[in-house]
Design an enzyme around this catalytic site. Structure first.
Site, short mmCIF file in Angstrom:
data_model
loop_
_atom_site.label_atom_id
_atom_site.label_comp_id
_atom_site.label_asym_id
_atom_site.label_seq_id
_atom_site.Cartn_x
_atom_site.Cartn_y
_atom_site.Cartn_z
N SER A 48 16.76 43.53 27.96
CA SER A 48 17.60 43.43 29.00
C SER A 48 17.59 42.25 29.90
CB SER A 48 18.88 44.64 29.17
OG SER A 48 19.64 44.12 29.65
N GLN A 49 17.88 42.48 30.82
CA GLN A 49 17.66 41.92 32.57
C GLN A 49 18.78 42.22 33.58
OE1 GLN A 49 17.70 37.77 32.61
NE2 GLN A 49 15.76 37.21 33.06
N TRP A 64 20.58 37.98 34.09
CA TRP A 64 21.02 38.03 35.15
C TRP A 64 20.72 36.39 36.46
CZ3 TRP A 64 17.19 39.80 39.61
CH2 TRP A 64 15.84 39.14 39.41
N ASP A 65 20.71 35.93 35.50
CA ASP A 65 20.68 34.69 36.06
C ASP A 65 22.31 34.04 36.30
OD1 ASP A 65 18.78 33.91 34.43
OD2 ASP A 65 17.99 32.32 35.38
N ASP A 103 9.23 38.38 35.78
CA ASP A 103 7.89 38.70 35.34
C ASP A 103 6.99 36.62 35.57
OD1 ASP A 103 10.15 37.32 34.50
OD2 ASP A 103 9.57 36.39 32.42
N GLU A 136 13.88 26.13 40.58
CA GLU A 136 14.31 27.46 40.41
C GLU A 136 13.50 28.78 41.31
OE1 GLU A 136 10.93 28.49 37.74
OE2 GLU A 136 12.50 29.54 36.43
N ARG A 163 6.11 38.08 23.09
CA ARG A 163 7.08 38.08 23.47
C ARG A 163 7.44 36.70 22.51
NH1 ARG A 163 6.28 35.59 28.72
NH2 ARG A 163 4.56 36.12 28.03
O1 LIG Z 1 15.72 31.86 34.75
C1 LIG Z 1 15.52 32.26 33.49
C2 LIG Z 1 14.26 33.13 33.74
O2 LIG Z 1 13.43 32.45 33.57
C3 LIG Z 1 12.14 33.37 34.23
O3 LIG Z 1 11.69 34.58 32.78
C4 LIG Z 1 11.96 33.78 31.67
O4 LIG Z 1 11.13 32.92 31.06
C5 LIG Z 1 10.00 34.15 30.76
C6 LIG Z 1 8.85 32.84 29.95
O5 LIG Z 1 9.52 32.40 28.64
C7 LIG Z 1 10.66 34.96 29.40
O6 LIG Z 1 9.80 35.66 28.89
C8 LIG Z 1 11.33 35.77 29.86
O7 LIG Z 1 12.47 36.71 29.36
C9 LIG Z 1 13.14 35.25 30.20
O8 LIG Z 1 13.57 35.16 30.69
C10 LIG Z 1 12.48 34.34 35.16
O9 LIG Z 1 10.89 34.88 34.99
C11 LIG Z 1 13.59 35.01 35.22
O10 LIG Z 1 13.66 36.00 36.36
C12 LIG Z 1 14.84 34.17 34.66
O11 LIG Z 1 16.34 35.37 34.54
#
Ligand SMILES: OC[C@H]1O[C@H](O[C@H]2O[C@H](CO)[C@@H](O)[C@H](O)[C@H]2O)[C@H](O)[C@@H](O)[C@@H]1O
Length: 580
Positions: free
Chosen positions: A213-214, A166-167, A315, A524, A279
């Site tokens: 996914s996201q 989604w980023d 998350d 971020e 994870r």
């Molecule tokens: O900006 C990237 C993503 O960062 C965060 O989530 C990510 O990090 C988590 C821990 O390492 C991992 O479990 C998760 O799956 C990753 O996506 C953030 O919360 C996300 O929204 C963002 O896309």
């Protein structure tokens, strides 16, 4: 491709990387014993590319029942058998053919000198975030958790060394402001390639992310690129993947059926990962949390809820917790989320208009009908006319449903306030010529409810009003949430809402600017309580770079401009009062 997709669906990585992830998880826990918890980032270890034979690396790793290696021994071991984390992604500034230091037509409405100079610096950050996957990754996938991608990529930054789903939407939005049309298209076509391979877009481009996914924004990216370039060929290329992705989100574990009080059954979607283990990128953290739980089966359930929360992009957050102070009470899959269904509604509209564009009227009709059904479902199940917000809906955890259909109950709507309750407003900005999702009068009522919510703060919209220490809660404000809500307000047809949208954007741009001047970095997330303050909380150190942050700032500057005499530093107050 087929075995990889099947493996992804069953929650397993493809065999080539299963062995590598197993080894890297052992390296990760050995490193934790050797280095201690201070500043320890478990993700570093599952990102390490093997530089030699896996068997040799495994044999040289001290077994868990032996004393841990010293720090120096650990670092020597890592250097001997692995490349540095991220070294399989090559910096690609020199390969960005569409980057110009000041592109023609860049932000014409930004007249303030300070704002313009800074916007050009933010624009230049694309060069630092551009990468290409090293050739060795496709040649020897068994040595990398990184997934090979055919085109150039733009990453979020810092520990987020790889593409995120989604980023990428806000990265695309920013690249388009920067007139980097090829880079935007490459970003989209890489994601299309992932759908071709796995049947959906994984959370990120790592083998350990293909169990989930996201938030699904691929169709929105295709649309943005099409609107900016008029390139129908890319739409045709993406189209089959959009259909595949739609079925991923609307069938099997993601789908939920709820009967309303008039007996109508509505189909909606929820987040649900195909995973019930720690994870890999955070295994040491997940295991520590699960150590509070006795049974192996219950640990598996917790891991499943954790990975499902990661699929939501939020998350972690009290939004997914039955008790906001206890992470073991995560119940992500029992929630029908407002934002997810908003994104799928938009996906259905986008697919309908792409189908028409490429001459497939039957599919177009089918998806228009699907979007109408989802609109009715969102109105029936998630809308709360008393609060004038859309609310997440909690499913019963005792499995109380008849033949897979849950009965709607008014007290199952979650009355807690989250920024996600206002995200359907975003559909005002993107309704592809169909009926407006919320008309002007309804949008104004939702705006009034937002103004009363307590989420509007000095430096932007808070994620929730609750301070939990989780990163998707108070006092953090996240770039995507500011952008989705402000765009929705701006395009609602209400002048007052448009003014509020501009006020939110102004505060957000100023806080980004203030923090950038103080730290030299784009962050971020930010703390919305004060201008110029970056965010915190959560399980990893706050990160900088940062893909979606840069995308949102550039989009805001394009959408709202910045007049010559409007101050951009934190000493200025917003022009319009945020709270109602
Ligand atoms: O900006 C990237 C993503 O960062 C965060 O989530 C990510 O990090 C988590 C821990 O390492 C991992 O479990 C998760 O799956 C990753 O996506 C953030 O919360 C996300 O929204 C963002 O896309």
């Amino acid at each position: 491709a087929a075995p990889a997709a099947a493996a992804a669906r069953s929650g397993e990585e493809p065999t080539t990387s299963t062995a590598l992830i197993g080894l890297l998880l052992r390296v990760q826990s050995t490193a934790l014993r050797a280095l201690g918890p201070d500043g320890f980032d478990p993700k570093r270890y599952v990102d390490l590319p093997l530089s030699t034979d896996a068997r040799a690396a495994a044999a040289a790793l001290p077994s868990p029942d032996k004393p841990p290696p010293s720090r120096a021994e650990m670092e020597r071991y890592l250097a001997r058998y692995f490349g540095a984390a991220g070294s399989d992604l090559v910096p690609a500034a020199a390969e960005l053919e569409d980057f110009e230091a000041e592109p023609r037509g860049f932000l014409p409405r930004v007249r303030s000198r300070a704002a313009r100079a800074w916007a050009l610096e933010v624009h230049a950050l694309w060069r630092l975030l551009a990468r290409r996957v090293a050739r060795g990754v496709a040649e020897r996938p068994e040595r990398h958790t990184l997934l090979p991608l055919p085109r150039g990529v733009v990453v979020p930054g810092a520990r987020f060394r790889e593409v995120y789903y989604w980023d990428s939407y806000w990265i695309v939005r920013g690249l388009l402001v920067s007139k980097m049309y090829y880079s935007a298209k490459d970003t989209v076509l890489n994601l299309v390639h992932l759908v071709q391979k796995y049947g959906f877009v994984p959370n990120g481009a790592r083998s350990y992310y293909i169990n989930r996914s996201q938030p699904p924004l691929l169709s929105s990216m295709v649309l943005e690129v099409y609107e900016a370039t008029g390139d129908v060929k890319s739409v045709r290329e993406a189209f089959p993947s959009l259909l595949k992705e739609h079925s991923f989100w609307t069938s099997e574990i993601h789908s939920v059926a709820i009967r309303d009080n008039r007996g109508h059954v509505h189909n909606l979607s929820r987040y649900q990962a195909n995973w019930n283990r720690p994870r890999p990128e955070s295994a040491t953290i997940d295991e520590e949390l699960a150590s509070k739980i006795n049974s192996t089966a219950d640990k598996g359930k917790l891991y499943h809820q954790i990975a499902s929360a990661a699929e939501s992009g939020w998350d972690f957050s009290s939004r997914w917790m039955r008790n906001s102070t206890d992470m073991t009470m995560l119940a992500t899959t029992y929630i029908v989320p407002v934002d997810l269904n908003t994104f799928i509604f938009k996906m259905e509209l986008d697919i309908a208009s792409f189908a028409k564009l490429i001459g497939d009227n039957e599919t177009s009709e089918k998806f228009l009908e699907a979007s109408k059904a989802r609109h009715i479902a969102i109105d029936s199940i998630l809308w709360n006319s008393e609060m004038e917000q859309w609310l997440d809906y909690w499913l019963p955890t005792d499995g109380d449903c008849q033949q897979g259909v849950y009965q709607w109950k008014s007290d199952s709507q979650n009355r807690d306030t989250f920024a996600s309750n206002f995200i359907p407003l975003w559909l005002n900005a993107h309704h592809s010529g169909s009926v407006q999702f919320a008309d002007t009068a309804k949008s104004e009522r939702v705006m009034a409810s937002l103004q009363k919510s307590g989420l509007l703060r000095a430096a932007g919209i808070a994620t929730s009003p609750t301070r939990t220490g989780q990163q998707w809660d108070f006092p953090n404000g996240w770039p995507p949430l500011q952008h989705l809500i402000a765009e929705g307000l701006l395009h609602s047809g209400s002048k007052e809402a448009a003014r509020l949208a501009e006020d939110i954007a102004t505060r957000w741009v100023r806080t980004n600017y203030g923090a950038y001047k103080a730290t030299g970095k784009m962050h971020e997330k930010y703390d919305v309580e004060a201008c110029g303050k970056s965010g915190g909380g959560g399980e990893y150190k706050p990160q900088t770079g940062f893909g979606w942050t840069n995308g949102v700032v550039l989009s805001f500057l394009e959408e709202f401009g910045w007049p010559q005499h409007k101050g951009i530093d934190c000493s200025r107050r917003g022009e319009v009062g945020l709270t109602g």
